[in-house]
Design a protein around this motif. Sequence first.
Motif, PDB file in Angstrom:
ATOM      1  N   ALA A 250       0.838  -1.206   0.000  1.00 30.06           N
ATOM      2  CA  ALA A 250       0.000   0.000   0.000  1.00 30.06           C
ATOM      3  C   ALA A 250       0.872   1.255   0.000  1.00 30.06           C
ATOM      4  O   ALA A 250       0.576   2.232  -0.708  1.00 30.06           O
ATOM      5  CB  ALA A 250      -0.922  -0.002   1.212  1.00 30.06           C
ATOM      6  N   LEU A 251       1.966   1.239   0.771  1.00 33.21           N
ATOM      7  CA  LEU A 251       2.866   2.393   0.806  1.00 33.21           C
ATOM      8  C   LEU A 251       3.553   2.586  -0.543  1.00 33.21           C
ATOM      9  O   LEU A 251       3.726   3.717  -1.007  1.00 33.21           O
ATOM     10  CB  LEU A 251       3.901   2.205   1.922  1.00 33.21           C
ATOM     11  N   GLY A 252       3.959   1.472  -1.169  1.00 37.56           N
ATOM     12  CA  GLY A 252       4.534   1.580  -2.513  1.00 37.56           C
ATOM     13  C   GLY A 252       3.524   2.134  -3.500  1.00 37.56           C
ATOM     14  O   GLY A 252       3.856   2.983  -4.341  1.00 37.56           O
ATOM     15  N   ALA A 253       2.277   1.675  -3.382  1.00 36.61           N
ATOM     16  CA  ALA A 253       1.229   2.154  -4.279  1.00 36.61           C
ATOM     17  C   ALA A 253       0.969   3.638  -4.081  1.00 36.61           C
ATOM     18  O   ALA A 253       0.675   4.371  -5.048  1.00 36.61           O
ATOM     19  CB  ALA A 253      -0.054   1.360  -4.042  1.00 36.61           C
ATOM     20  N   SER A 254       1.095   4.109  -2.840  1.00 32.06           N
ATOM     21  CA  SER A 254       0.838   5.525  -2.569  1.00 32.06           C
ATOM     22  C   SER A 254       1.802   6.418  -3.342  1.00 32.06           C
ATOM     23  O   SER A 254       1.427   7.505  -3.799  1.00 32.06           O
ATOM     24  CB  SER A 254       0.940   5.809  -1.069  1.00 32.06           C
ATOM     25  N   LYS A 255       3.045   5.963  -3.510  1.00 35.47           N
ATOM     26  CA  LYS A 255       4.007   6.750  -4.274  1.00 35.47           C
ATOM     27  C   LYS A 255       3.619   6.814  -5.741  1.00 35.47           C
ATOM     28  O   LYS A 255       3.705   7.872  -6.379  1.00 35.47           O
ATOM     29  CB  LYS A 255       5.412   6.162  -4.133  1.00 35.47           C
ATOM     30  N   ALA A 256       3.161   5.671  -6.282  1.00 38.36           N
ATOM     31  CA  ALA A 256       2.731   5.647  -7.677  1.00 38.36           C
ATOM     32  C   ALA A 256       1.531   6.561  -7.889  1.00 38.36           C
ATOM     33  O   ALA A 256       1.437   7.273  -8.904  1.00 38.36           O
ATOM     34  CB  ALA A 256       2.388   4.219  -8.090  1.00 38.36           C
ATOM     35  N   LEU A 257       0.607   6.569  -6.944  1.00 41.34           N
ATOM     36  CA  LEU A 257      -0.561   7.450  -7.053  1.00 41.34           C
ATOM     37  C   LEU A 257      -0.135   8.918  -6.998  1.00 41.34           C
ATOM     38  O   LEU A 257      -0.632   9.748  -7.776  1.00 41.34           O
ATOM     39  CB  LEU A 257      -1.554   7.147  -5.918  1.00 41.34           C
ATOM     40  N   HIS A 258       0.789   9.227  -6.097  1.00 39.87           N
ATOM     41  CA  HIS A 258       1.285  10.598  -5.980  1.00 39.87           C
ATOM     42  C   HIS A 258       1.953  11.053  -7.269  1.00 39.87           C
ATOM     43  O   HIS A 258       1.718  12.172  -7.751  1.00 39.87           O
ATOM     44  CB  HIS A 258       2.257  10.694  -4.803  1.00 39.87           C
ATOM     45  N   GLN A 259       2.774  10.181  -7.831  1.00 41.94           N
ATOM     46  CA  GLN A 259       3.480  10.536  -9.071  1.00 41.94           C
ATOM     47  C   GLN A 259       2.503  10.736 -10.228  1.00 41.94           C
ATOM     48  O   GLN A 259       2.800  11.484 -11.164  1.00 41.94           O
ATOM     49  CB  GLN A 259       4.499   9.460  -9.422  1.00 41.94           C
ATOM     50  N   ALA A 260       1.357  10.053 -10.164  1.00 38.80           N
ATOM     51  CA  ALA A 260       0.346  10.205 -11.226  1.00 38.80           C
ATOM     52  C   ALA A 260      -0.551  11.413 -10.990  1.00 38.80           C
ATOM     53  O   ALA A 260      -1.487  11.653 -11.770  1.00 38.80           O
ATOM     54  CB  ALA A 260      -0.491   8.928 -11.311  1.00 38.80           C
ATOM     55  N   GLY A 261      -0.282  12.162  -9.922  1.00 40.95           N
ATOM     56  CA  GLY A 261      -1.076  13.351  -9.626  1.00 40.95           C
ATOM     57  C   GLY A 261      -2.403  13.045  -8.964  1.00 40.95           C
ATOM     58  O   GLY A 261      -3.304  13.884  -8.943  1.00 40.95           O
ATOM     59  N   LEU A 262      -2.527  11.846  -8.391  1.00 39.22           N
ATOM     60  CA  LEU A 262      -3.771  11.446  -7.728  1.00 39.22           C
ATOM     61  C   LEU A 262      -3.636  11.624  -6.219  1.00 39.22           C
ATOM     62  O   LEU A 262      -2.634  11.215  -5.626  1.00 39.22           O
ATOM     63  CB  LEU A 262      -4.090   9.983  -8.052  1.00 39.22           C
ATOM     64  N   LYS A 263      -4.641  12.242  -5.605  1.00 38.33           N
ATOM     65  CA  LYS A 263      -4.607  12.506  -4.171  1.00 38.33           C
ATOM     66  C   LYS A 263      -5.359  11.433  -3.394  1.00 38.33           C
ATOM     67  O   LYS A 263      -6.388  10.926  -3.852  1.00 38.33           O
ATOM     68  CB  LYS A 263      -5.200  13.889  -3.877  1.00 38.33           C
ATOM     69  N   ILE A 264      -4.818  11.118  -2.208  1.00 41.00           N
ATOM     70  CA  ILE A 264      -5.452  10.176  -1.292  1.00 41.00           C
ATOM     71  C   ILE A 264      -6.045  10.990  -0.137  1.00 41.00           C
ATOM     72  O   ILE A 264      -5.337  11.774   0.483  1.00 41.00           O
ATOM     73  CB  ILE A 264      -4.428   9.161  -0.731  1.00 41.00           C
ATOM     74  N   PRO A 265      -7.314  10.861   0.182  1.00 41.32           N
ATOM     75  CA  PRO A 265      -8.336   9.971  -0.389  1.00 41.32           C
ATOM     76  C   PRO A 265      -9.254  10.667  -1.391  1.00 41.32           C
ATOM     77  O   PRO A 265     -10.240  10.072  -1.817  1.00 41.32           O
ATOM     78  CB  PRO A 265      -9.120   9.570   0.865  1.00 41.32           C
ATOM     79  N   GLN A 266      -8.926  11.913  -1.745  1.00 35.27           N
ATOM     80  CA  GLN A 266      -9.848  12.673  -2.607  1.00 35.27           C
ATOM     81  C   GLN A 266     -10.083  11.977  -3.950  1.00 35.27           C
ATOM     82  O   GLN A 266     -11.230  11.896  -4.428  1.00 35.27           O
ATOM     83  CB  GLN A 266      -9.310  14.084  -2.848  1.00 35.27           C
ATOM     84  N   ASP A 267      -8.993  11.482  -4.570  1.00 39.30           N
ATOM     85  CA  ASP A 267      -9.118  10.832  -5.882  1.00 39.30           C
ATOM     86  C   ASP A 267      -9.195   9.305  -5.763  1.00 39.30           C
ATOM     87  O   ASP A 267      -9.974   8.659  -6.477  1.00 39.30           O
ATOM     88  CB  ASP A 267      -7.935  11.212  -6.772  1.00 39.30           C
ATOM     89  N   ILE A 268      -8.380   8.753  -4.895  1.00 34.06           N
ATOM     90  CA  ILE A 268      -8.324   7.303  -4.709  1.00 34.06           C
ATOM     91  C   ILE A 268      -8.311   7.003  -3.211  1.00 34.06           C
ATOM     92  O   ILE A 268      -7.485   7.546  -2.470  1.00 34.06           O
ATOM     93  CB  ILE A 268      -7.056   6.683  -5.349  1.00 34.06           C
ATOM     94  N   SER A 269      -9.205   6.135  -2.766  1.00 39.82           N
ATOM     95  CA  SER A 269      -9.154   5.648  -1.394  1.00 39.82           C
ATOM     96  C   SER A 269      -8.209   4.452  -1.339  1.00 39.82           C
ATOM     97  O   SER A 269      -8.299   3.544  -2.181  1.00 39.82           O
ATOM     98  CB  SER A 269     -10.546   5.232  -0.904  1.00 39.82           C
TER      99      SER A 269
END
Length: 322
Positions: A250-269
């Motif tokens: 999940a922590l690794g995925a959070s970096k990928a989401l951040h790099q894609a410009g996606l915010k947690i939890p606004q864009d992706i929970s």
Amino acid sequence: MATITDVCRLAGVSKATVSRVLNNTGQVKEATREQVYKAIQELNYRPNSLAQALATQRSNTIGLILSDFNGNFFGDLLRQAAQSVELAGKHLIVTDGHDNPEREIAAINMLVDRCCDAIVLYTRYMSEKAIIKLMNTVQTPLVVINREVSQAPDRCVFFEQQDAAFKAVDYLINQGHREIACITVPIHTPTGKARLMGYRKALEKHGIRLDERRIKYGDAGMTRGYELCKELIADGVPFSALFACNDDMALGASKALHQAGLKIPQDISLFGFDDAPSAKWLEPALSSVYLPIDNMIVTAIDQAIRLARNQPVDAIPPFTGT
């Protein structure tokens, strides 16, 4: 270095008497016992614990076999195991099974040869058939942690993996998510299978069609979580929530989401599993299933010690997550 013969000579008793005093067996007059202890203290004699263990088949030790030594999870487990064994007045012998059933069996045999009073085994890959065979053939009491053994409910301490994963995904669905992706832990393990099944069952309960494109099969590390989340994004399959089957991924995925410009939890929970100490450092803090490994290892050690003392034991109820 003083020997037992020196103690016998100074105390004026036989080796058998000294042995009964040291092992607290048989009847010895109190005056004789004090005489032996006085000689031991005067000579600074230290009994050969290995020789005693071979003679009595007891060593006052508990053996613990871990699948590996990596990560905070096993560090917490080991720390709690050491405390529990120490409180019981025993010593802990720890070895590594290398996530390999054959090497785990070799580790069990090694601990048996060292006359451990009982053994606790953390295994991910050993079959239930092999576990039952060991329980029936190894004279030393064996307790298994992390695995349900249906034929020996008093010898296993396990967590309801499928139910916990189901509750996590069910929660996401109740928050309004219908497109939920999943990154698994190793799928060839019972834990991996159970957590994925919990994900599938939650979708099924709510009548959500399973889309295999939203499932990525991972390992247990941050790097793979990062890579697989990048794949999910690159595949273009929409998802509003991601259930990662352990916190590191999940922590690794959070970096990928951040790099894609996606915010947690606004864009992706984002939801993890294990409630690892590192999860709280994600901003915002990672939602995660709490796995009570500290309580589980305490229960396993207590059950092992009771078995070693030939005390009655009951079946151990499964642990559940929150």
